[in-house]
Every structure is written in structure tokens, then in C-alpha cells.
Write a protein that holds these residues in place. Structure first.
Motif, short mmCIF file in Angstrom:
data_model
loop_
_atom_site.label_atom_id
_atom_site.label_comp_id
_atom_site.label_asym_id
_atom_site.label_seq_id
_atom_site.Cartn_x
_atom_site.Cartn_y
_atom_site.Cartn_z
N GLU A 43 0.84 -1.19 0.00
CA GLU A 43 0.00 0.00 0.00
C GLU A 43 0.88 1.24 0.00
OE1 GLU A 43 -3.93 -1.32 2.58
OE2 GLU A 43 -2.07 -0.87 3.64
N ILE A 44 0.31 2.35 -0.43
CA ILE A 44 0.99 3.63 -0.28
C ILE A 44 0.28 4.42 0.82
CG2 ILE A 44 1.89 3.69 -2.62
CD1 ILE A 44 -0.36 5.60 -3.36
N TYR A 45 1.04 5.27 1.51
CA TYR A 45 0.53 5.99 2.67
C TYR A 45 0.77 7.48 2.49
CZ TYR A 45 0.20 1.46 4.95
OH TYR A 45 -0.14 0.17 5.25
N HIS A 46 -0.25 8.25 2.87
CA HIS A 46 -0.17 9.70 2.79
C HIS A 46 -0.46 10.28 4.17
CE1 HIS A 46 -2.05 13.75 1.60
NE2 HIS A 46 -0.74 13.87 1.48
N TYR A 47 0.43 11.13 4.64
CA TYR A 47 0.22 11.79 5.94
C TYR A 47 -0.56 13.07 5.70
CZ TYR A 47 1.10 13.87 10.50
OH TYR A 47 0.95 14.44 11.75
N ASP A 48 -1.72 13.18 6.33
CA ASP A 48 -2.56 14.35 6.12
C ASP A 48 -3.28 14.73 7.40
OD1 ASP A 48 -3.92 16.35 4.42
OD2 ASP A 48 -5.70 15.14 4.81
N MET A 49 -3.06 15.92 7.88
CA MET A 49 -3.78 16.47 9.03
C MET A 49 -3.73 15.55 10.25
SD MET A 49 -4.79 19.32 7.71
CE MET A 49 -6.14 20.02 8.64
N GLY A 50 -2.54 14.99 10.53
CA GLY A 50 -2.36 14.22 11.74
C GLY A 50 -2.64 12.75 11.65
N VAL A 51 -3.09 12.23 10.50
CA VAL A 51 -3.40 10.80 10.37
C VAL A 51 -2.78 10.26 9.09
CG1 VAL A 51 -5.53 10.96 11.70
CG2 VAL A 51 -5.59 11.26 9.22
N TRP A 52 -2.68 8.92 9.00
CA TRP A 52 -2.15 8.25 7.83
C TRP A 52 -3.28 7.66 7.01
CZ3 TRP A 52 2.76 8.54 6.19
CH2 TRP A 52 3.75 8.92 7.12
N GLU A 53 -3.32 8.03 5.72
CA GLU A 53 -4.28 7.47 4.78
C GLU A 53 -3.59 6.36 3.99
OE1 GLU A 53 -6.46 11.78 3.96
OE2 GLU A 53 -5.05 10.92 2.50
N ALA A 54 -4.19 5.15 3.99
CA ALA A 54 -3.61 4.00 3.29
C ALA A 54 -4.41 3.73 2.02
CB ALA A 54 -3.64 2.76 4.19
N TYR A 55 -3.69 3.64 0.88
CA TYR A 55 -4.31 3.42 -0.43
C TYR A 55 -3.91 2.05 -0.96
CZ TYR A 55 -5.04 8.49 -0.30
OH TYR A 55 -5.42 9.76 0.04
N PRO A 56 -4.88 1.16 -1.25
CA PRO A 56 -4.55 -0.19 -1.74
C PRO A 56 -4.14 -0.17 -3.21
CG PRO A 56 -6.92 0.10 -1.61
CD PRO A 56 -6.33 1.34 -1.04
N HIS A 68 -9.50 5.76 -3.28
CA HIS A 68 -10.11 5.68 -1.96
C HIS A 68 -9.09 5.18 -0.94
CE1 HIS A 68 -10.75 1.53 -3.54
NE2 HIS A 68 -10.45 1.20 -2.30
N HIS A 69 -9.34 5.46 0.32
CA HIS A 69 -8.37 5.11 1.35
C HIS A 69 -9.07 4.76 2.66
CE1 HIS A 69 -9.21 9.34 2.35
NE2 HIS A 69 -8.96 8.97 3.60
N MET A 70 -8.29 4.23 3.59
CA MET A 70 -8.72 4.03 4.97
C MET A 70 -7.61 4.52 5.88
SD MET A 70 -8.36 -0.13 5.19
CE MET A 70 -9.20 -0.32 3.62
#
Length: 209
Positions: A43-56, A68-70
Motif C-alpha cells: 500500500e501507499i501511505y499519505h500523511y494528512d492532518m495528523g493521520v495516515w491514509e492507506a491506499y490499496p 479511496h483510502h482508509m
């Protein structure tokens, strides 16, 4: 009263010895980059506004990922990348050299507060962004007016909800709260005030020892 004060002072001293003294949060850590790739989770991960968004990953393309992410915790093997965001996917452009530490310290009181507020806000928004039972109209109405609406009074009285669609699990929850058929039955048995206090005293002494 004097005895209680003395016990409190002793417990406070013991807590300071076993847990250390309480002090104000003086630093937090945030990543030095924005986008990361984890080979272990694919997965790739994006740090945004204090949390990590994981993209499959978007099969079968090796470097394309869904939009989409979780929210997840970033894995230990995450490495920095650069990406391009397209309408249909997010594509990895380059795997960047991992030449600097992944985390940097934030010590400014205002910046710490801002990052923590962003993080808390994103967690509270997660169900609204991703959907779910708690984001349905019926539960939004339950939370309205600080929970003191006539709508909630009707729920507690066991009245059926007919003006909006209600998920079955929410109906079961409302039934459990109201119990209009009184199926639980009367409460039997009794415990004296002294026995109830002795139970807490025994638990406290066990914890202290």
C-alpha cells in the motif's frame, strides 16, 4: 476526613515513584515526507492532518493505486516516494532515496496543539467520510439537540420509527434501550451499603498490595 487526605497523599507519592511525575506534553513527531510506500502491506501511505491514509494497490498495474483510502498506522518498512494523482488512480513516479530520518520533532506548543486538534478532528470525521451505521440519518437525528429531542423520547417509550429508513441493527439497539415489553423481568436480590463498600475496600487493598 483527615485519614482520607493522608491516604490520598500517600497514594500520590506512590504513583510518582511507580509512574513518574506527570508533566506537560513537550513534543510530538511528524513525518518528514508526505507519501510513503510499504512493500510489506503493498500500500501507499499519505500523511494528512495528523493521520495516515492507506491506499490499496490497483491490480494488475504494479505502481497504480486506488483513490479511496482508509486510516491506518504506517508500517515500519515505509519508504518515501513521489506520486502523481490522476482522476482514476494514484501512480508512483519514483522511489526516493531514504537519506533522512522519517520523523522530526515538533516542540512549539501552538504547533503541537494544532496537530493534535487536526488528528482528533479527522478521527471524528472518519465515519462521515467512509460511511457506516453511525452516519445514517436516523442516528444523526438521535445526536441532534444534545440527545434531548422528542424523537429520542419516542425511542425510549418504544414507539416505532416510521418516517425514515432504519437499519435492523439500529432497531435492535433501540429495542434494547427501551425494552417496551419489559422482558427482562424484575431485579431480585439485595446488597447492603456496608457490603457494597467492603467490596471496594477489598479491591483497593488488593490493588495496593
Amino acid at each position: 476526613m483527615k485519614k482520607k487526605v493522608e491516604e490520598f497523599q500517600v497514594n500520590r507519592k506512590l504513583s510518582a515513584v511507580t509512574k513518574g511525575t506527570h508533566r506537560q506534553l513537550d513534543r510530538i513527531q511528524i513525518p518528514t515526507g508526505d507519501w510513503y510506500y510499504s512493500d510489506r502491506s503493498n500500500e501507499i501511505y499519505h500523511y494528512d492532518m495528523g493521520v495516515w491514509e492507506a491506499y490499496p494497490r490497483k491490480e494488475p498495474q504494479p505502481h497504480d493505486y486506488f483513490r479511496h483510502h482508509m486510516l491506518k498506522v504506517v508500517p515500519d518498512d515505509a519508504a518515501p516516494i513521489s506520486v502523481t494523482i490522476h482522476d482514476e488512480c494514484i501512480a508512483i513516479d519514483e522511489f526516493l532515496p531514504n537519506t533522512q530520518p522519517m520523523w522530526r520533532d515538533i516542540t512549539s506548543t501552538k504547533d503541537i496543539e494544532d496537530h493534535l486538534l487536526w488528528r482528533n478532528k479527522r478521527h471524528l470525521q472518519q465515519t462521515a467520510i467512509e460511511g457506516g451505521t453511525s452516519a445514517t440519518e436516523v442516528l444523526k437525528r438521535v445526536r441532534a439537540e444534545h440527545g434531548l429531542s422528542s424523537f429520542n423520547d419516542d425511542i425510549l417509550e418504544g414507539k416505532p420509527i416510521i418516517e425514515m429508513e432504519t437499519p435492523s441493527e439500529v432497531i435492535d439497539w433501540f429495542w434494547a434501550i427501551a425494552r417496551p415489553d419489559k422482558s427482562i423481568g424484575p431485579v431480585t436480590g439485595v446488597i447492603t451499603k456496608e457490603a457494597y463498600q467492603d467490596m471496594f475496600k477489598a479491591a483497593t487493598e488488593k490493588t495496593s498490595s
